[in-house]
Motif scaffolding. Structure first.
Motif, PDB file in Angstrom:
ATOM      1  N   ARG A   1       9.865   4.274 -22.421  1.00 55.03           N
ATOM      2  CA  ARG A   1       9.233   4.770 -21.212  1.00 55.03           C
ATOM      3  C   ARG A   1       8.760   6.211 -21.392  1.00 55.03           C
ATOM      4  N   LEU A   2       7.693   6.539 -20.647  1.00 49.43           N
ATOM      5  CA  LEU A   2       7.282   7.931 -20.563  1.00 49.43           C
ATOM      6  C   LEU A   2       8.296   8.696 -19.732  1.00 49.43           C
ATOM      7  N   GLU A   3       8.385   9.982 -19.967  1.00 51.70           N
ATOM      8  CA  GLU A   3       9.226  10.809 -19.120  1.00 51.70           C
ATOM      9  C   GLU A   3       8.716  10.718 -17.675  1.00 51.70           C
ATOM     10  N   PRO A   4       9.619  10.567 -16.716  1.00 50.86           N
ATOM     11  CA  PRO A   4       9.166  10.396 -15.326  1.00 50.86           C
ATOM     12  C   PRO A   4       8.376  11.586 -14.793  1.00 50.86           C
ATOM     13  N   TYR A   5       8.588  12.787 -15.368  1.00 54.26           N
ATOM     14  CA  TYR A   5       7.882  13.972 -14.896  1.00 54.26           C
ATOM     15  C   TYR A   5       6.768  14.391 -15.861  1.00 54.26           C
ATOM     16  N   TYR A   6       6.275  13.427 -16.637  1.00 49.18           N
ATOM     17  CA  TYR A   6       5.123  13.671 -17.505  1.00 49.18           C
ATOM     18  C   TYR A   6       3.965  14.202 -16.668  1.00 49.18           C
ATOM     19  N   PHE A   7       3.362  15.297 -17.102  1.00 47.55           N
ATOM     20  CA  PHE A   7       2.280  15.948 -16.367  1.00 47.55           C
ATOM     21  C   PHE A   7       0.953  15.374 -16.838  1.00 47.55           C
ATOM     22  N   GLY A   8       0.349  14.583 -15.987  1.00 45.91           N
ATOM     23  CA  GLY A   8      -0.927  13.962 -16.325  1.00 45.91           C
ATOM     24  C   GLY A   8      -0.985  12.555 -15.767  1.00 45.91           C
ATOM     25  N   ASN A   9      -2.157  11.961 -15.805  1.00 52.20           N
ATOM     26  CA  ASN A   9      -2.306  10.585 -15.361  1.00 52.20           C
ATOM     27  C   ASN A   9      -1.703   9.630 -16.380  1.00 52.20           C
ATOM     28  N   ALA A  10      -1.018   8.634 -15.880  1.00 57.24           N
ATOM     29  CA  ALA A  10      -0.521   7.538 -16.721  1.00 57.24           C
ATOM     30  C   ALA A  10      -0.672   6.260 -15.911  1.00 57.24           C
ATOM     31  N   ILE A  11      -1.902   5.989 -15.544  1.00 55.52           N
ATOM     32  CA  ILE A  11      -2.195   4.835 -14.692  1.00 55.52           C
ATOM     33  C   ILE A  11      -3.272   3.977 -15.349  1.00 55.52           C
ATOM     34  N   GLN A  12      -3.313   2.737 -14.943  1.00 54.50           N
ATOM     35  CA  GLN A  12      -4.387   1.833 -15.328  1.00 54.50           C
ATOM     36  C   GLN A  12      -4.805   1.027 -14.117  1.00 54.50           C
ATOM     37  N   SER A  13      -6.044   0.619 -14.100  1.00 53.40           N
ATOM     38  CA  SER A  13      -6.600  -0.134 -12.985  1.00 53.40           C
ATOM     39  C   SER A  13      -6.477  -1.627 -13.241  1.00 53.40           C
ATOM     40  N   ILE A  14      -5.955  -2.353 -12.261  1.00 58.64           N
ATOM     41  CA  ILE A  14      -5.805  -3.806 -12.375  1.00 58.64           C
ATOM     42  C   ILE A  14      -6.766  -4.489 -11.393  1.00 58.64           C
ATOM     43  N   PRO A  15      -7.777  -5.189 -11.898  1.00 60.56           N
ATOM     44  CA  PRO A  15      -8.634  -5.962 -11.009  1.00 60.56           C
ATOM     45  C   PRO A  15      -8.101  -7.395 -10.846  1.00 60.56           C
ATOM     46  N   THR A  16      -8.027  -7.853  -9.613  1.00 64.06           N
ATOM     47  CA  THR A  16      -7.666  -9.243  -9.326  1.00 64.06           C
ATOM     48  C   THR A  16      -8.853  -9.892  -8.635  1.00 64.06           C
ATOM     49  N   VAL A  17      -9.259 -11.068  -9.088  1.00 64.47           N
ATOM     50  CA  VAL A  17     -10.478 -11.693  -8.568  1.00 64.47           C
ATOM     51  C   VAL A  17     -10.179 -13.056  -7.961  1.00 64.47           C
ATOM     52  N   ALA A  18     -10.977 -13.403  -6.985  1.00 64.47           N
ATOM     53  CA  ALA A  18     -10.938 -14.731  -6.353  1.00 64.47           C
ATOM     54  C   ALA A  18     -12.225 -14.883  -5.563  1.00 64.47           C
ATOM     55  N   SER A  19     -12.681 -16.101  -5.387  1.00 70.85           N
ATOM     56  CA  SER A  19     -13.877 -16.319  -4.580  1.00 70.85           C
ATOM     57  C   SER A  19     -13.535 -16.127  -3.106  1.00 70.85           C
ATOM     58  N   ALA A  20     -14.542 -15.802  -2.329  1.00 67.88           N
ATOM     59  CA  ALA A  20     -14.336 -15.622  -0.889  1.00 67.88           C
ATOM     60  C   ALA A  20     -13.794 -16.902  -0.263  1.00 67.88           C
ATOM     61  N   GLY A  21     -14.301 -18.026  -0.718  1.00 69.21           N
ATOM     62  CA  GLY A  21     -13.825 -19.294  -0.186  1.00 69.21           C
ATOM     63  C   GLY A  21     -12.359 -19.535  -0.466  1.00 69.21           C
ATOM     64  N   GLU A  22     -11.918 -19.184  -1.667  1.00 68.32           N
ATOM     65  CA  GLU A  22     -10.498 -19.346  -2.006  1.00 68.32           C
ATOM     66  C   GLU A  22      -9.613 -18.469  -1.130  1.00 68.32           C
ATOM     67  N   LEU A  23     -10.012 -17.212  -0.940  1.00 68.27           N
ATOM     68  CA  LEU A  23      -9.200 -16.297  -0.142  1.00 68.27           C
ATOM     69  C   LEU A  23      -9.042 -16.782   1.292  1.00 68.27           C
ATOM     70  N   LEU A  24     -10.123 -17.315   1.860  1.00 67.69           N
ATOM     71  CA  LEU A  24     -10.094 -17.685   3.268  1.00 67.69           C
ATOM     72  C   LEU A  24      -9.582 -19.093   3.519  1.00 67.69           C
ATOM     73  N   SER A  25      -9.522 -19.910   2.467  1.00 64.92           N
ATOM     74  CA  SER A  25      -8.995 -21.272   2.649  1.00 64.92           C
ATOM     75  C   SER A  25      -7.510 -21.362   2.335  1.00 64.92           C
TER      76      SER A  25
END
Length: 435
Positions: free
Chosen positions: A290-314
């Motif tokens: 693990r990184l140190e919890p107080y590491y100075f700087g960004n340590a993030i990543q973007s997670i895209p989750t996809v689904a069709s509009a029809g799937e979400l609403l059904s």
């Protein structure tokens, strides 16, 4: 921050320097999690405080400057500037150039007018923040900070080390002459509103997302026992041998799932239209070691989750929230490292925006202790942000002022989509008024 406005007038502007100089020649190399953000605006977030009754405002200003100076000595990067070396690597040069301190007056504004309960966030709030629509690359010649929380000596010292997987030894992000521009339109019509969710509403949503088989009290206990024990391999998710699998959908994932469904419905998208819900994950505890919890700087990543509009609403809330949940728990050490390697092989800026009209981007976090910013005369009254990085579908999550797991969502959408959301009974049943 505008220098002239019917609501706000700047009365003074000064530079605050660290009380203790930084070590000569010290610098911090930007990581593969920092560099893509050079085309994003300066972050503009702040807290609204009541007027301190026991001190004159001039005394308050003096004390805040002193506290900021002390804070900068512990966080010298905030008093520095960006610098690009001859090889193209970007660093924060800790050169004690200082941070801006701006004093302004808004005689015609009231607290209630600024907060506007159950209404859109008023435009005057945008005037409270400096470096309006300024991209981060401009930190090469502008201060990196223009407002700060003063503090006593931090109880946990920041970790300024750069020996980790995020700090690439060789990858270089090639930028256009003069620096990059924002990747999204800054002129589209938008509405912005704060939606408040009480602790009880959040627990109810969580119960529904998990099949409504648990009482809110039991759901809360089980939620606290959840962890990141899932491992991803060959596209499948399996429990870690060291811990029980977090099969339960979390409170925040439940809220995100509900927002995804309701915004999609409000946008009136075609059933076949692919929608995306993008959220950032903290990678510090996902890496091995693990990184140190107080590491100075960004340590993030973007997670895209996809689904069709029809799937979400059904499907129901559990299905939508479950998609988000599975994506989060599958984001393990191997996934983080693949993301880093992918960026190193093709360095690029982060494409912030809603390019297809069907995306949502979640930012900030209800875990950030925004209301702990107490300068000695009471907790903040509210958390607000400026104009930075706002587009159709940009959401920011903050803790509710009453704490206890309550959440405020700062929702930025096209005007017609906000109207649809305000009339979405499934969404609005969980929303309560901010006192």
């Amino acid at each position: 921050m505008p220098s002239s406005s019917s609501s706000l007038t700047i009365s003074s502007k000064s530079t605050v320097y660290p009380s203790v100089p930084a070590a000569p020649g010290s610098s911090l190399k930007l990581s593969v999690s920092d560099l893509p953000m050079l085309s994003c605006h300066y972050i503009q977030k702040g807290v609204l405080l009541s007027d301190p009754a026991l001190l004159a405002f001039s005394e308050v200003v003096l004390l805040l400057k002193q506290a900021l100076s002390l804070t900068l000595s512990h966080f010298p990067a905030f008093a520095g500037r960006l610098s690009t070396d001859p090889l193209g690597h970007v660093h924060i040069l800790c050169n004690d150039a200082g941070a801006d301190f701006i004093e302004a007056k808004a005689k015609h504004l009231t607290v209630r007018g600024v907060l506007s309960p159950d209404k859109d966030v008023p435009d005057c709030v945008k005037q409270f923040f400096a470096f309006d629509r300024t991209v981060s690359y401009n930190g090469h010649f502008l201060p990196l900070l223009a407002a700060a929380r003063g503090s006593k000596r931090p109880s946990n010292s920041p970790d300024f080390s750069r020996e980790n997987v995020f700090v690439s030894p060789s990858a270089i992000l090639r930028l256009p002459a003069g620096g990059p521009a924002a990747t999204f339109s800054q002129d589209e019509p938008l509405r912005e509103r704060i939606f408040h969710f009480s602790r009880a509403a959040i627990l109810k949503m969580k119960s529904v997302a998990n099949g409504a088989g648990l009482s809110p009290a039991v759901a809360e206990i089980m939620g606290k026992q959840s962890n990141d024990g899932f491992k991803a391999g060959n596209g499948k998710i399996a429990p870690s041998p060291k811990s029980k699998a977090p099969t339960e959908i979390s409170s925040f994932q439940s809220l995100c799932g509900q927002l995804w469904r309701s915004v999609t419905r409000a946008r009136k998208l075609a059933p076949s239209k692919t929608t995306t819900f993008r959220m950032a994950v903290n990678c510090r505890h996902r890496l091995e070691p693990r990184l140190e919890p107080y590491y100075f700087g960004n340590a993030i990543q973007s997670i895209p989750t996809v689904a069709s509009a029809g799937e979400l609403l059904s499907h129901d809330l559990g299905w939508c929230s479950g998609l988000l949940h599975r994506n989060v728990v599958a984001h393990d050490d191997a996934t983080v490292r693949r993301g880093v390697e992918g960026w190193e092989s093709e360095p690029r800026l982060f494409p912030l925006g809603n390019f297809d009209g069907a995306s949502i981007t979640m930012g900030s976090s209800p875990r950030f202790p925004m209301y702990d910013n107490d300068f000695g005369w009471g907790r903040p009254l509210a958390v607000r942000s400026g104009r930075a990085n706002k587009f159709d579908g940009k959401i920011s999550a903050f803790p509710g002022r009453e704490g206890g797991g309550s959440v405020d969502l700062e929702v930025v959408l096209a005007p017609e989509t906000i109207v649809g959301l305000e009339n979405d009974a499934e969404f609005m049943q969980y929303v309560s008024s901010i006192e």
